[in-house]
Motif scaffolding. Structure first.
Motif, PDB file in Angstrom:
ATOM      1  N   ALA A  15       0.810  -1.221   0.000  1.00 53.74           N
ATOM      2  CA  ALA A  15       0.000   0.000   0.000  1.00 53.74           C
ATOM      3  C   ALA A  15       0.839   1.265   0.000  1.00 53.74           C
ATOM      4  N   LEU A  16       2.049   1.213   0.535  1.00 52.14           N
ATOM      5  CA  LEU A  16       2.833   2.436   0.708  1.00 52.14           C
ATOM      6  C   LEU A  16       3.078   3.201  -0.597  1.00 52.14           C
ATOM      7  N   PRO A  17       3.376   2.533  -1.717  1.00 55.70           N
ATOM      8  CA  PRO A  17       3.503   3.312  -2.965  1.00 55.70           C
ATOM      9  C   PRO A  17       2.213   4.046  -3.334  1.00 55.70           C
ATOM     10  N   ARG A  18       1.076   3.430  -3.039  1.00 54.83           N
ATOM     11  CA  ARG A  18      -0.203   4.074  -3.355  1.00 54.83           C
ATOM     12  C   ARG A  18      -0.431   5.305  -2.475  1.00 54.83           C
ATOM     13  N   LEU A  19       0.213   5.329  -1.304  1.00 60.49           N
ATOM     14  CA  LEU A  19       0.097   6.477  -0.403  1.00 60.49           C
ATOM     15  C   LEU A  19       1.193   7.506  -0.631  1.00 60.49           C
ATOM     16  N   GLY A  20       2.022   7.278  -1.654  1.00 56.00           N
ATOM     17  CA  GLY A  20       3.063   8.243  -1.985  1.00 56.00           C
ATOM     18  C   GLY A  20       4.302   8.162  -1.118  1.00 56.00           C
ATOM     19  N   ALA A  21       4.516   7.020  -0.439  1.00 57.58           N
ATOM     20  CA  ALA A  21       5.695   6.875   0.420  1.00 57.58           C
ATOM     21  C   ALA A  21       6.966   6.904  -0.410  1.00 57.58           C
ATOM     22  N   SER A  22       7.984   7.545   0.102  1.00 58.34           N
ATOM     23  CA  SER A  22       9.262   7.656  -0.597  1.00 58.34           C
ATOM     24  C   SER A  22       9.979   6.313  -0.603  1.00 58.34           C
ATOM     25  N   PRO A  23      10.948   6.145  -1.517  1.00 58.34           N
ATOM     26  CA  PRO A  23      11.755   4.916  -1.495  1.00 58.34           C
ATOM     27  C   PRO A  23      12.438   4.694  -0.149  1.00 58.34           C
ATOM     28  N   GLU A  24      12.845   5.773   0.521  1.00 60.64           N
ATOM     29  CA  GLU A  24      13.514   5.634   1.812  1.00 60.64           C
ATOM     30  C   GLU A  24      12.573   5.073   2.877  1.00 60.64           C
ATOM     31  N   VAL A  25      11.336   5.537   2.876  1.00 58.35           N
ATOM     32  CA  VAL A  25      10.371   5.023   3.848  1.00 58.35           C
ATOM     33  C   VAL A  25      10.043   3.570   3.548  1.00 58.35           C
ATOM     34  N   ARG A  26       9.850   3.257   2.266  1.00 58.23           N
ATOM     35  CA  ARG A  26       9.544   1.872   1.907  1.00 58.23           C
ATOM     36  C   ARG A  26      10.702   0.950   2.260  1.00 58.23           C
ATOM     37  N   GLU A  27      11.923   1.420   2.083  1.00 60.09           N
ATOM     38  CA  GLU A  27      13.088   0.617   2.416  1.00 60.09           C
ATOM     39  C   GLU A  27      13.200   0.420   3.928  1.00 60.09           C
ATOM     40  N   ALA A  28      12.869   1.443   4.695  1.00 65.26           N
ATOM     41  CA  ALA A  28      12.908   1.315   6.156  1.00 65.26           C
ATOM     42  C   ALA A  28      11.918   0.253   6.632  1.00 65.26           C
ATOM     43  N   VAL A  29      10.738   0.240   6.043  1.00 68.75           N
ATOM     44  CA  VAL A  29       9.747  -0.782   6.394  1.00 68.75           C
ATOM     45  C   VAL A  29      10.246  -2.163   5.977  1.00 68.75           C
ATOM     46  N   ALA A  30      10.855  -2.261   4.803  1.00 67.74           N
ATOM     47  CA  ALA A  30      11.372  -3.551   4.333  1.00 67.74           C
ATOM     48  C   ALA A  30      12.480  -4.067   5.249  1.00 67.74           C
ATOM     49  N   ARG A  31      13.362  -3.176   5.689  1.00 69.29           N
ATOM     50  CA  ARG A  31      14.446  -3.602   6.586  1.00 69.29           C
ATOM     51  C   ARG A  31      13.886  -4.086   7.922  1.00 69.29           C
ATOM     52  N   PHE A  32      12.912  -3.360   8.446  1.00 69.05           N
ATOM     53  CA  PHE A  32      12.318  -3.767   9.715  1.00 69.05           C
ATOM     54  C   PHE A  32      11.643  -5.128   9.568  1.00 69.05           C
ATOM     55  N   THR A  33      10.940  -5.304   8.455  1.00 71.57           N
ATOM     56  CA  THR A  33      10.250  -6.574   8.221  1.00 71.57           C
ATOM     57  C   THR A  33      11.235  -7.722   8.157  1.00 71.57           C
ATOM     58  N   GLU A  34      12.322  -7.526   7.456  1.00 73.67           N
ATOM     59  CA  GLU A  34      13.315  -8.599   7.319  1.00 73.67           C
ATOM     60  C   GLU A  34      14.019  -8.874   8.641  1.00 73.67           C
ATOM     61  N   ARG A  35      14.374  -7.828   9.365  1.00 68.33           N
ATOM     62  CA  ARG A  35      15.148  -7.995  10.598  1.00 68.33           C
ATOM     63  C   ARG A  35      14.318  -8.576  11.732  1.00 68.33           C
ATOM     64  N   TYR A  36      13.050  -8.173  11.797  1.00 68.57           N
ATOM     65  CA  TYR A  36      12.227  -8.552  12.943  1.00 68.57           C
ATOM     66  C   TYR A  36      11.038  -9.430  12.565  1.00 68.57           C
ATOM     67  N   VAL A  37      10.111  -8.905  11.783  1.00 71.33           N
ATOM     68  CA  VAL A  37       8.836  -9.581  11.570  1.00 71.33           C
ATOM     69  C   VAL A  37       9.029 -10.960  10.951  1.00 71.33           C
ATOM     70  N   ALA A  38       9.829 -11.040   9.906  1.00 73.77           N
ATOM     71  CA  ALA A  38      10.029 -12.319   9.225  1.00 73.77           C
ATOM     72  C   ALA A  38      10.700 -13.355  10.119  1.00 73.77           C
ATOM     73  N   ARG A  39      11.397 -12.896  11.152  1.00 71.03           N
ATOM     74  CA  ARG A  39      12.123 -13.804  12.048  1.00 71.03           C
ATOM     75  C   ARG A  39      11.392 -14.023  13.380  1.00 71.03           C
ATOM     76  N   GLY A  40      10.210 -13.469  13.502  1.00 73.99           N
ATOM     77  CA  GLY A  40       9.491 -13.603  14.758  1.00 73.99           C
ATOM     78  C   GLY A  40      10.144 -12.863  15.901  1.00 73.99           C
ATOM     79  N   ARG A  41      10.793 -11.749  15.592  1.00 74.31           N
ATOM     80  CA  ARG A  41      11.496 -10.952  16.585  1.00 74.31           C
ATOM     81  C   ARG A  41      10.900  -9.551  16.650  1.00 74.31           C
ATOM     82  N   CYS A  42      11.311  -8.809  17.648  1.00 81.62           N
ATOM     83  CA  CYS A  42      10.923  -7.416  17.806  1.00 81.62           C
ATOM     84  C   CYS A  42      12.139  -6.671  18.350  1.00 81.62           C
ATOM     85  N   PRO A  43      12.136  -5.343  18.341  1.00 78.97           N
ATOM     86  CA  PRO A  43      13.316  -4.612  18.834  1.00 78.97           C
ATOM     87  C   PRO A  43      13.726  -4.977  20.256  1.00 78.97           C
TER      88      PRO A  43
END
Length: 424
Positions: A381-409
């Motif tokens: 959805a973020l591209p449809r909301l006009g999110a910048s590449p930097e914001v989309r990349e930040a979400v992708a990094r968080f997803t890979e580091r935490y969500v996909a691994r069942g972890r949190c900060p």
């Protein structure tokens, strides 16, 4: 908690019980197409030479005096323990909100750096015990009131920090963007947000057994003040009942300490010989701290402060996408609907679903699965909301580091405590 309110005002005309209900219905849910969003970011202030070191009140006051001279777009306020909060203006887009708050934070950090101070993003101070910085009648009364239930109130006041996402209430009509659906979704998706962004596993230098100690504190406090109303039915009616039946925290006075009545609800106050006026009602609303607080818009209060200078952007982006993009909102609704069975009949944050989110974060398989689906929907959805590449990349990094691994900060901080390498 740093709501802007006058200390005391002259009484004008009193409000009846029926008038309170009508006023709450009118001012707390303002419906229409979602157009605006905002964010409130809270930070712990620490010594640059060591985040575990306490900052003296004199140094804090000197730094805040300088900060108040800055031409910020955001409102700068101070929490009872000296935490700093920036509250954005209502923004018409995600990137407008990100841009304005980022610029303000840059200016704030420069001033603090010159004073040898910095900002830390933790939901609960991992090292320092609660210590109150502000000495005002409101917080004196709040402390007396919350102390009756235990020590959790002082920790919340003086040691906690969050990322609060503010969204429009939604359309009057039903559907993915309707206010009834958004109200329900906020309370069920809220547990997923607690788990994914949990970042407060320690207090006074030791693990607490919780991934989100901050959320566990809210659950342990007076449910009449911090609990959500029962879901189902009309959100306006449910919230109006909760406001009337909530305990009065304090009664404002022109001078001297403010009384903190015990076991006295706002409904009882309206029926007393000295009933409240409208400004008393407006003040009462600022003393209620549910996980989702309706203030014309919806204020989502369940997300821990995040690590890193820009960590706050990820929960803002993900939450905005899951509420304001119709396709992502529908996906989120279908994804969290099965979780409602685990919540049962108890209201957030005291039900089993929210308790597990605070305790284990995304180690819980069902919460992890829901987070994976919801973060993927947000990314689409973020591209449809006009999110910048930097914001989309930040979400992708968080997803890979935490969500996909069942972890949190919180897991990173626990790994640091146990001496593990967290660079990967």
């Amino acid at each position: 908690m740093s709501d802007s309110v006058s200390d005391c005002t002259e009484h004008r005309s009193v409000v009846t019980e029926a008038e309170v209900e009508a006023l709450v219905r009118g001012i707390c849910f303002k419906t229409g197409p979602p157009r605006y969003l905002g964010v409130e970011v809270e930070w712990l202030v620490h010594e640059l030479r060591g985040p575990q070191l306490p900052v003296t009140p004199a140094r804090l006051e000197e730094a805040y005096t300088t900060l108040r001279t800055l031409p910020l777009r955001s409102a700068l306020t101070v929490e009872p323990g000296g935490q700093l909060e920036l509250s954005s203006l209502p923004a018409t887009s995600l990137m407008e909100c990100v841009g304005s708050v980022s610029a303000d934070l840059t200016a704030v950090r420069e001033v603090l750096r010159d004073a040898g101070l910095g900002l830390s993003g933790y939901g609960q101070d991992p090292w320092r015990p609660p210590s109150r910085f502000l000495r005002e009648p409101r917080y004196d009364a709040m402390e007396r009131c919350l102390d009756r239930a235990g020590p959790e109130g002082r920790a919340m006041m003086c040691s906690s920090a969050s990322v609060q996402v503010c969204l429009d209430a939604g359309y009057e009509e039903p559907g993915p963007l309707g206010h009834g659906r958004r109200w329900w979704l906020a309370h069920q998706l809220g547990a997923v947000l607690v788990a994914a962004f949990a970042n407060s596993p320690m207090a006074e230098g030791r693990p607490t057994g919780m991934r989100s100690t901050r959320q566990s504190l809210w659950a342990a406090m007076d449910p009449g003040r911090t609990g959500a109303p029962a879901l189902g039915g009309d959100p306006r009616a449910a919230w109006a009942r909760r406001v009337l039946d909530a305990p009065v925290m304090c009664v404002r006075r022109p001078s001297g300490p403010w009384p903190a009545p015990k076991n006295h609800t706002f409904r009882e106050w309206t029926r007393s010989g000295t009933p409240p006026d409208r400004e008393d009602l407006e003040y009462h609303l600022t003393t209620l701290f549910p996980p989702v607080r309706p203030r014309g818009h919806l204020e989502l209060r369940m997300i821990d402060a995040q690590p890193g200078d820009d960590g706050w952007i990820v929960p803002l982006a993900v939450t905005t996408a899951l509420f304001d993009d119709a396709e992502a909102a529908e996906t989120a609704y279908r994804t969290v609907k099965p979780l409602a069975e685990r919540a049962g009949q108890q209201s957030a944050p005291c039900n089993p679903l929210w308790a597990e989110a605070a305790r284990g974060g995304l180690a819980d398989p069902e919460l992890r699965e829901a987070a994976v689906v919801c973060f993927a929907a947000a990314a689409e959805a973020l591209p449809r909301l006009g999110a910048s590449p930097e914001v989309r990349e930040a979400v992708a990094r968080f997803t890979e580091r935490y969500v996909a691994r069942g972890r949190c900060p919180a897991d990173d901080l626990l790994d640091q405590f146990h001496g593990k390498d967290i660079r990967t």
